[in-house]
Write a protein that holds these residues in place. Structure first.
Motif, PDB file in Angstrom:
ATOM      1  N   ARG A 115       1.767   2.199 -12.868  1.00  0.00           N
ATOM      2  CA  ARG A 115       2.446   3.249 -12.106  1.00  0.00           C
ATOM      3  C   ARG A 115       3.795   3.564 -12.741  1.00  0.00           C
ATOM      4  NH1 ARG A 115       0.537   1.501  -6.553  1.00  0.00           N
ATOM      5  NH2 ARG A 115      -1.163   0.081  -7.048  1.00  0.00           N
ATOM      6  N   PHE A 116       4.410   4.672 -12.308  1.00  0.00           N
ATOM      7  CA  PHE A 116       5.780   4.950 -12.751  1.00  0.00           C
ATOM      8  C   PHE A 116       6.626   3.714 -12.445  1.00  0.00           C
ATOM      9  CE2 PHE A 116       5.929   9.914 -12.267  1.00  0.00           C
ATOM     10  CZ  PHE A 116       4.779  10.012 -13.021  1.00  0.00           C
ATOM     11  N   GLY A 117       6.374   3.129 -11.265  1.00  0.00           N
ATOM     12  CA  GLY A 117       7.154   1.994 -10.798  1.00  0.00           C
ATOM     13  C   GLY A 117       7.098   0.767 -11.701  1.00  0.00           C
ATOM     14  N   HIS A 118       6.077   0.652 -12.530  1.00  0.00           N
ATOM     15  CA  HIS A 118       6.058  -0.467 -13.488  1.00  0.00           C
ATOM     16  C   HIS A 118       7.215  -0.324 -14.476  1.00  0.00           C
ATOM     17  CE1 HIS A 118       1.892  -1.371 -12.237  1.00  0.00           C
ATOM     18  NE2 HIS A 118       2.072  -2.529 -12.815  1.00  0.00           N
ATOM     19  N   PHE A 119       7.392   0.893 -14.962  1.00  0.00           N
ATOM     20  CA  PHE A 119       8.483   1.130 -15.931  1.00  0.00           C
ATOM     21  C   PHE A 119       9.838   0.966 -15.252  1.00  0.00           C
ATOM     22  CE2 PHE A 119       4.959   2.910 -18.248  1.00  0.00           C
ATOM     23  CZ  PHE A 119       5.250   2.542 -19.556  1.00  0.00           C
ATOM     24  N   GLU A 120       9.926   1.430 -14.025  1.00  0.00           N
ATOM     25  CA  GLU A 120      11.196   1.303 -13.297  1.00  0.00           C
ATOM     26  C   GLU A 120      11.546  -0.174 -13.089  1.00  0.00           C
ATOM     27  OE1 GLU A 120       9.797   4.216 -10.113  1.00  0.00           O
ATOM     28  OE2 GLU A 120      11.909   4.759 -10.296  1.00  0.00           O
ATOM     29  N   TYR A 121      10.557  -0.977 -12.794  1.00  0.00           N
ATOM     30  CA  TYR A 121      10.812  -2.400 -12.547  1.00  0.00           C
ATOM     31  C   TYR A 121      11.479  -3.067 -13.760  1.00  0.00           C
ATOM     32  CZ  TYR A 121      10.088  -7.351 -11.739  1.00  0.00           C
ATOM     33  OH  TYR A 121      10.293  -8.694 -11.600  1.00  0.00           O
ATOM     34  N   PHE A 122      10.914  -2.860 -14.942  1.00  0.00           N
ATOM     35  CA  PHE A 122      11.476  -3.544 -16.109  1.00  0.00           C
ATOM     36  C   PHE A 122      12.800  -2.921 -16.555  1.00  0.00           C
ATOM     37  CE2 PHE A 122       6.992  -4.773 -16.210  1.00  0.00           C
ATOM     38  CZ  PHE A 122       7.162  -6.151 -16.179  1.00  0.00           C
TER      39      PHE A 122
ATOM     40  N   ASP B 220       6.059   4.464  -6.848  1.00  0.00           N
ATOM     41  CA  ASP B 220       5.101   3.351  -7.011  1.00  0.00           C
ATOM     42  C   ASP B 220       3.672   3.813  -6.727  1.00  0.00           C
ATOM     43  OD1 ASP B 220       6.578   3.415  -4.400  1.00  0.00           O
ATOM     44  OD2 ASP B 220       4.897   2.169  -3.786  1.00  0.00           O
ATOM     45  N   ASN B 221       3.532   5.036  -6.221  1.00  0.00           N
ATOM     46  CA  ASN B 221       2.180   5.556  -5.978  1.00  0.00           C
ATOM     47  C   ASN B 221       1.790   6.610  -7.006  1.00  0.00           C
ATOM     48  OD1 ASN B 221       1.868   3.900  -3.760  1.00  0.00           O
ATOM     49  ND2 ASN B 221       2.579   5.445  -2.303  1.00  0.00           N
ATOM     50  N   MET B 222       2.599   6.743  -8.063  1.00  0.00           N
ATOM     51  CA  MET B 222       2.307   7.737  -9.092  1.00  0.00           C
ATOM     52  C   MET B 222       1.742   7.029 -10.324  1.00  0.00           C
ATOM     53  SD  MET B 222       3.287  10.404  -7.459  1.00  0.00           S
ATOM     54  CE  MET B 222       3.056  11.652  -8.711  1.00  0.00           C
ATOM     55  N   SER B 223       0.569   7.450 -10.705  1.00  0.00           N
ATOM     56  CA  SER B 223      -0.108   6.811 -11.838  1.00  0.00           C
ATOM     57  C   SER B 223       0.448   7.310 -13.165  1.00  0.00           C
ATOM     58  CB  SER B 223      -1.593   7.139 -11.770  1.00  0.00           C
ATOM     59  OG  SER B 223      -2.160   7.035 -13.050  1.00  0.00           O
ATOM     60  N   ILE B 224       0.536   6.400 -14.122  1.00  0.00           N
ATOM     61  CA  ILE B 224       0.990   6.751 -15.461  1.00  0.00           C
ATOM     62  C   ILE B 224      -0.051   7.639 -16.168  1.00  0.00           C
ATOM     63  CG2 ILE B 224       0.043   4.791 -16.786  1.00  0.00           C
ATOM     64  CD1 ILE B 224       3.673   5.910 -16.883  1.00  0.00           C
TER      65      ILE B 224
ATOM     66  N   GLN C 221      11.053   4.777  -2.961  1.00  0.00           N
ATOM     67  CA  GLN C 221      10.301   5.099  -1.749  1.00  0.00           C
ATOM     68  C   GLN C 221      11.133   6.061  -0.914  1.00  0.00           C
ATOM     69  OE1 GLN C 221       9.607   0.900  -0.419  1.00  0.00           O
ATOM     70  NE2 GLN C 221       7.476   1.366  -0.804  1.00  0.00           N
ATOM     71  N   PHE C 222      10.610   7.233  -0.646  1.00  0.00           N
ATOM     72  CA  PHE C 222      11.333   8.273   0.092  1.00  0.00           C
ATOM     73  C   PHE C 222      12.734   8.479  -0.496  1.00  0.00           C
ATOM     74  CE2 PHE C 222       7.852   7.267   2.817  1.00  0.00           C
ATOM     75  CZ  PHE C 222       7.488   8.502   3.319  1.00  0.00           C
ATOM     76  N   GLY C 223      12.816   8.421  -1.797  1.00  0.00           N
ATOM     77  CA  GLY C 223      14.067   8.731  -2.467  1.00  0.00           C
ATOM     78  C   GLY C 223      14.967   7.533  -2.715  1.00  0.00           C
ATOM     79  N   GLY C 224      14.706   6.418  -2.056  1.00  0.00           N
ATOM     80  CA  GLY C 224      15.562   5.240  -2.237  1.00  0.00           C
ATOM     81  C   GLY C 224      14.858   4.198  -3.093  1.00  0.00           C
ATOM     82  N   TYR C 225      15.644   3.490  -3.884  1.00  0.00           N
ATOM     83  CA  TYR C 225      15.025   2.531  -4.799  1.00  0.00           C
ATOM     84  C   TYR C 225      14.754   1.189  -4.112  1.00  0.00           C
ATOM     85  CZ  TYR C 225      13.961  -0.151  -8.949  1.00  0.00           C
ATOM     86  OH  TYR C 225      13.325  -0.945  -9.872  1.00  0.00           O
ATOM     87  N   THR C 226      13.526   0.707  -4.231  1.00  0.00           N
ATOM     88  CA  THR C 226      13.161  -0.630  -3.738  1.00  0.00           C
ATOM     89  C   THR C 226      12.951  -1.506  -4.969  1.00  0.00           C
ATOM     90  OG1 THR C 226      12.016   0.430  -1.892  1.00  0.00           O
ATOM     91  CG2 THR C 226      11.536  -1.898  -2.263  1.00  0.00           C
ATOM     92  N   PRO C 227      13.788  -2.527  -5.133  1.00  0.00           N
ATOM     93  CA  PRO C 227      13.784  -3.266  -6.404  1.00  0.00           C
ATOM     94  C   PRO C 227      12.498  -4.038  -6.710  1.00  0.00           C
ATOM     95  CG  PRO C 227      15.679  -3.880  -5.051  1.00  0.00           C
ATOM     96  CD  PRO C 227      14.838  -2.985  -4.218  1.00  0.00           C
TER      97      PRO C 227
END
Ligand code: AMP
Ligand code: MG
Length: 487
Positions: free
Chosen positions: A183-190, A252-256, A81-87
């Motif tokens: 979202r991109f964020g799904h991959f980042e989470y795992f 987290d707002n970018m769709s795969i 989010q705004f360049g910083g990672y939110t786990p």
């Protein structure tokens, strides 16, 4: 045409299991009622448009009723989010109700936004307000009508449920449709939680369901990533060509799937302004209009990082390298068409850039300029547009270059030129002030303006009788509306 109880469910994401999402039931809204529905979106589910007016429709999408086959789940994801990672982020106020497939065999996620608290709500109340729900509804359907890939919106359901933001507002729900909500964020989470098994399961899921053609390639995951890069380059080229500013391009707002997704303080440009920042909490302008292009690449790099367990770093870098040239090619192609050009010349990029500079300096309306340019033959159109510019000498030089370029482009009639240009240059665009007017009326219980605006924006390229007021520059009050991020 189907009735509401005839939808067929196949909940593929829910079947991935509890590591990916949590079962949560929607929290109903008080006195749910239909604000607006999209007939075109209903058609994606083969739904008879008449069902939108039935009480059960508002009950289903206002959280009171559920199909027996639905499996409502809150998805877990994270993101930059705004360049910083939110786990850990996740669906804090939205639920994937289930996946429906239509007669054409397409699967559509039914996602209910504003459906109440989930394990991922953090400090939030799990709700969405009428204002933001109307904005998301109008934007999704308007972008789609412009040919810009986007999630879709079936309806907005309003209510009497009080919701606190800066002031008391009313709760609402928007039913969103997409082939996937991953979202991109799904991959980042795992990746960042170091869960390689689930990450592989997720990658298989996306590959099999959404990029099956990549299976045939020697390196399927790499082929998939490349395709994601290509789709993002094309989507962002369309945003830039049509003046769409997303406002919160967090990963987290970018769709795969490379579709426009998660609408917050977005805006379409009124006057052309490369530096425009639509999100007034974005003090640094990270997501300003022109920064969307490099941020698109930044976001893809964040996704690439999360894919390093599957794809070599060198291959990922090479695929990322495709982004800018592809973006430029799509963008230039669209801008040529917006200028009415059918051929390509080396100097076209400079022709476009020069025009944008002149528009920037004079505060010229981005949408109307292109529309008016196509109204008449080039030489006549530029003489009529001249008055909108402050730097007259600069504009005259551009106009001369443009008319010469048009003459070299080929021979066509006035009618052909107009038809071709009007087919790519919208007359109606979702201006913030138009959305604002519709919201103010809806907040006082009058939904006719939202419905009319939705209708007008569903045919943005077609001049519609009696709708002149939707094709105007904003009045002074509507020029620099501060769109609250709270939603
Ligand atoms: P957004 O800014 O809407 O993309 O949301 C970022 C994150 O905050 C997501 O995890 C959302 O689910 C969550 N979120 C936003 N608003 C709320 C809310 N009112 N209640 C709970 N979670 C929320
Ligand atoms: Mg979001």
């Amino acid at each position: 045409m189907k009735a509401l109880d005839e939808l067929t469910f196949d909940n593929r994401f829910a079947r991935l299991g509890d590591a990916f999402s949590t079962h949560v039931l929607p929290e109903p809204l008080d006195a749910p009622r239909l604000v607006v529905a999209s007939e075109a979106a209903m058609a994606l589910l083969d739904l008879d448009p008449a069902v939108a007016e039935t009480p059960v429709f508002a009950e289903l999408f206002g959280g009171h009723k559920l199909w027996a086959e639905a499996e409502p789940r809150a998805m877990v994801y994270s993101g930059h989010q705004f360049g910083g990672y939110t786990p850990q982020l996740g669906d804090g106020r939205g639920l994937l109700l289930g996946e429906v497939y239509n007669q054409a065999g397409e699967h559509w996620d039914l996602h209910l936004k504003g459906a109440g608290m989930t394990p991922y709500s953090r400090m939030g109340d799990g709700r969405a307000v009428l204002r933001s729900s109307i904005r998301e509804f109008l934007a999704s359907e308007a972008l789609h009508a412009l040919g810009i890939p986007s999630s879709r919106a079936l309806c907005v359901i309003g209510s009497d449920t009080p919701v606190w933001r800066e002031k008391q507002e009313r709760g609402a729900m928007v039913l969103r449709l997409a082939h996937s909500h991953i979202r991109f964020g799904h991959f980042e989470y795992f990746y960042y939680t170091k869960k390689p098994e689930q990450q592989a399961q997720l990658a298989e899921h996306v590959l099999n369901l959404h990029y099956p053609e990549c299976r045939e390639q020697p390196e399927p995951y790499l082929a998939m990533f490349r395709e994601i890069v290509e789709r993002n380059a094309e989507m962002i080229a369309k945003w830039q060509a049509y003046g769409f500013c997303h406002g919160v391009m967090n990963t987290d707002n970018m769709s795969i799937l490379g579709i426009t997704f998660d609408f917050g303080p977005f805006a379409f440009l009124d006057d052309f302004d490369a530096h425009f920042i639509c999100n007034h909490s974005d003090h640094e302008g990270r997501y300003s209009f022109s920064n969307q292009v490099p941020i698109g690449q930044w976001n893809l790099s964040a996704l690439a990082q999360a894919l390093t367990p599957f794809i070599s770093v060198d291959a990922l870098k090479e695929a990322l390298g495709l982004y800018l040239p592809l973006y430029q090619a799509h963008y230039l192609d669209l801008m040529r068409r917006r200028l009415g050009l059918t051929t390509a010349e080396d100097d076209d990029q400079a022709l476009v850039e020069r025009l944008l500079k002149l528009m920037q300096n004079s505060g010229v309306d981005y949408t109307l300029l292109f529309r008016r340019l196509g109204d008449e033959p080039a030489a006549l159109a530029v003489t009529r547009l001249r008055d909108d510019f402050v730097d007259l000498a600069g504009f005259d030089a551009w106009a001369e270059r443009y008319t010469a370029r048009v003459a070299r482009d080929g021979e066509y009639t006035e009618e052909q030129r107009r038809a071709r240009m009007h087919a790519v240059n919208p007359l109606y665009i979702l201006r913030n002030y138009l959305a604002q007017n519709a919201i103010i009326a809806a907040e006082s219980g009058d939904y006719s303006e939202v419905r009319r605006l939705h209708e007008v924006l569903s045919k943005p390229f077609e001049e519609q009788a009696g709708m002149e007021q939707y094709a105007q520059r904003p009045p002074d009050w509507g020029k620099h509306l501060e769109i609250s991020c709270s939603s």
